[in-house]
Enzyme design. Structure first.
Site, PDB file in Angstrom:
ATOM      1  N   VAL A 253       0.851  -1.190   0.000  1.00  0.00           N
ATOM      2  CA  VAL A 253       0.000   0.000   0.000  1.00  0.00           C
ATOM      3  C   VAL A 253       0.883   1.236   0.000  1.00  0.00           C
ATOM      4  CG1 VAL A 253      -1.844   1.253   1.184  1.00  0.00           C
ATOM      5  CG2 VAL A 253      -1.769  -1.259   1.284  1.00  0.00           C
ATOM      6  N   ASP A 254       0.730   2.084  -1.035  1.00  0.00           N
ATOM      7  CA  ASP A 254       1.560   3.286  -1.159  1.00  0.00           C
ATOM      8  C   ASP A 254       0.673   4.458  -1.545  1.00  0.00           C
ATOM      9  OD1 ASP A 254       3.404   5.238  -1.604  1.00  0.00           O
ATOM     10  OD2 ASP A 254       4.656   4.076  -2.962  1.00  0.00           O
ATOM     11  N   THR A 255       0.384   5.320  -0.576  1.00  0.00           N
ATOM     12  CA  THR A 255      -0.502   6.455  -0.840  1.00  0.00           C
ATOM     13  C   THR A 255       0.149   7.504  -1.727  1.00  0.00           C
ATOM     14  OG1 THR A 255       0.249   7.504   1.215  1.00  0.00           O
ATOM     15  CG2 THR A 255      -1.734   6.133   1.327  1.00  0.00           C
TER      16      THR A 255
END
Length: 666
Positions: free
Chosen positions: A53-55
């Site tokens: 998960v990489d915003t």
């Protein structure tokens, strides 16, 4: 909300990555968020993946190897990605409306783009916005689905499963279970060493691999058919004719399909040869997994009547020594390797076979000819000779090994260019790229250790306790011998069964024999992971002897002083050797163990540990070369070829070697 990003949002369709942002790519560390997702596709078993998960990333990215090819389509507009050296690469494939389950809830992702990054699946900011608010805690995160909060645990030890054969193994008709993935290490890697993972270099490897892979081993476009072979009869006038077999209706149907496939590929042609050997169908474990029987030709008579090929195959232990200190691997499998070797016209006639559809002959080297492995090994060694410092080949299996990922990119690229140059055809689904753990020749090689793959142990346990005849017993002992490096005191274990194979011994299997086989299988619950010594490690052997057996252990002492077991070895003394004095047996045990481990012990200085107090004296004494001492003089000369120090080991402390010679039934 994470410390690393894959793509930073810039103008639409344009993203940038700098070297510091590459620092944590494909690593498991406390500041990275990995969660477990489940994918399900029609015709495939459901499987789990670890998603990063990489915003800070604007897109959702997935490996091509975890989504079926038919679900990828051309993107309406190419996405350009700017990487660290300011070059642009294009992302051209997209999967639409993909459903992924997190914590048992189904989330739909409108667009997922295809790019090989070393991570199976990257969840970008577009997903986080779609299912906002996105919240994270120390050990979990939350998305919101239809106004309901969905809590998802973080994964602390992430794995990558994507490889060219992954989806093939996950088809519903495949009996292969989901294979554990490669651990995404938490080590902080130098940014330059991760550089190739998302640059055009990694794409070049993928593109080059595509160029040399095909389902046809003599692909008319990719194959240069440079490998040639000739098979000769011992007696040029001899005609080999073996009576055809009878076939069931089911086998006739199976033959019809396979003969058509072989004709369409140009591997066989109708024959008018005077020679003939019978073909039949087999269904072993591999065939059952594929759901398809395999055609085999019985070339026993041809093999007896033709001249052999003496080119030796590599020794397994010598191959293992080349992997010492290596940390990253890739492996390739030649597509139906023998079929890439073209036979001359006269040799083709010798391969003629009969089946329900008639009389055919091979244009290529068929499986079953005794010369086939040596012929193919010679050709492959000739082709890859210039890459032997980082590549080795065992018949149709190729492994590339390196100390770092940057080196590995160069090594893999060099090997694939050689393969392309010679027109060698590889199997795409069996290719494994840039792995810390890899399977090769039945061994699992993982972070400096090695042990047999699970199927070796499974094969041992599949044997019934009651063995039917000498051939059945030979097969059982053969599987044990394959794993002899990992089985202490194997020589003693197999001795009671080996005597049953003697020519002058009539076959007689008793209940006590069945009990003995059962005991062997029970004691082999698992294989130990043995250490693959690094070049800088100091090597030690410990030896011991009993009246009938000798045993030894190879150990490595690392710089921190810890000693690790590398190999076991054991054997039985010949009948004449059993009459030697106990001191001579101890000397012979050292000689036998050094011989077994010679691939590791040449030309380094090592230590010999033995509980024989006379060994040092034996090495120093000036022996006479008379008939009484001739054997000992020869042994002295033999030992002088090696450089070693001797440590006396009290018998009570010589536990490892002693266990190899102690009575198995005690």
């Amino acid at each position: 909300m994470t410390s690393s990003s894959l793509f930073r949002e810039g103008e639409l369709g344009h993203f940038c990555l700098n070297k510091q942002e590459m620092l944590h790519l494909n690593v498991t560390n406390p500041n990275s968020i990995y969660i477990e997702g489940k994918l399900s596709f029609e015709g495939y078993k459901s499987f789990n993946i670890h998603c990063y998960v990489d915003t800070g990333a604007s897109l959702c990215i997935a490996s091509r190897y975890i989504i079926p090819e038919e679900l990828w389509e051309n993107s309406p507009k190419d996405i350009q990605v700017k990487i660290a050296n300011q070059e642009l690469i294009k992302i051209t494939k997209v999967c639409k409306n993909l459903k992924v389950k997190f914590a048992g809830k189904s989330f739909e992702i409108p667009t997922v783009y295809q790019q090989e990054t070393g991570i199976d699946f990257l969840i970008g900011n577009n997903f986080c916005r779609l299912y906002n608010p996105f919240i994270q805690w120390e050990d979990r995160i939350a998305f919101h689905l239809k106004n309901e909060m969905v809590l998802i645990k973080k994964v602390t030890k992430a794995f990558s499963v994507s490889n060219p054969s992954f989806l093939e193994n996950m088809k519903k008709d495949s009996k292969t279970e989901q294979i554990p993935g490669t651990n995404i290490s938490k080590n902080i890697i130098n940014p330059e060493e991760r550089y190739f993972l998302i640059t055009e270099k990694y794409q070049k490897i993928e593109q080059l691999l595509d160029k040399v892979c095909s389902e046809n081993p003599i692909d008319p476009i990719k194959s240069k058919q440079w490998m040639k072979a000739s098979i000769k009869l011992i007696d040029p006038l001899k005609v080999i004719r073996v009576k055809p077999m009878s076939y069931s209706p089911q086998d006739r149907e199976g033959f019809a399909k396979q003969i058509k496939e072989l004709l369409d590929l140009g591997l066989i042609i109708p024959s008018k040869s005077q020679h003939m050997s019978p073909a039949f169908l087999v269904e072993n474990e591999a065939e059952r997994r594929r759901g398809k029987k395999r055609m085999v030709v019985n070339y026993k008579a041809i093999n007896q009547a033709t001249i052999g090929d003496s080119h030796n195959l590599p020794n397994m232990q010598e191959l293992l020594t080349l992997l010492r200190g290596k940390s990253i691997f890739s492996s390739f499998d030649c597509k139906s390797g023998f079929w890439q070797v073209v036979l001359d016209e006269e040799s083709q006639k010798l391969t003629a076979f009969t089946c329900p559809q008639g009389h055919f002959q091979w244009k290529v080297v068929p499986f079953g000819l005794k010369q086939a492995p040596s012929i193919f090994q010679r050709h492959m060694q000739t082709a890859l000779n210039g890459a032997d410092k980082f590549c080795m080949v065992y018949v149709d299996d190729i492994i590339v090994f390196s100390n770092s990922e940057l080196d590995h990119y160069n090594h893999v690229y060099a090997v694939l260019k050689i393969v392309e140059k010679y027109g060698i055809i590889l199997s795409k689904k069996k290719a494994n790229l840039f792995k810390e753990k890899i399977n090769f020749l039945g061994l699992e090689i993982d972070k400096g250790t090695h042990c047999p793959q699970n199927h070796i142990l499974e094969n041992i346990h599949k044997f019934p306790d009651r063995l039917e005849d000498k051939k059945h017993l030979q097969r059982f002992l053969g599987v044990l011998t394959y794993a002899e490096t990992y089985i202490p005191k194997l020589a003693e274990i197999r001795k009671p069964l080996q005597v049953k194979l003697k020519k002058d011994v009539t076959w007689n299997w008793t209940q006590s024999d069945s009990d003995y086989v059962k005991k062997i299988k029970k004691n082999l619950g698992s294989f130990p992971k043995l250490y693959l010594p690094k070049p800088e490690d100091h090597l030690i052997i410990e030896t011991d002897a009993s009246d009938s057996f000798w045993g030894g252990v190879l150990k490595a002492r690392a710089l921190d002083g810890v000693e690790l077991i590398c190999r076991y070895s054991s054997g039985s003394f010949k009948q004449a050797e059993k009459n030697y004095h106990s001191n001579d047996k101890e000397l012979l045990a050292v000689k036998q163990v050094i011989t077994k481990f010679s691939a590791y012990l040449t030309p380094v200085r090592f230590t010999v540990r033995t509980d024989n107090k006379n060994f040092t004296y034996f090495l120093r004494i000036n022996l006479k070369g008379d008939s009484k001492q001739g054997r000992l003089v020869r042994w002295q000369n033999w030992f002088s070829k090696y450089q070693f120090d001797v440590e006396h080991l009290e018998g009570v402390k010589n536990v490892l070697a002693d266990c190899l010679t102690r009575d198995f039934n005690a």
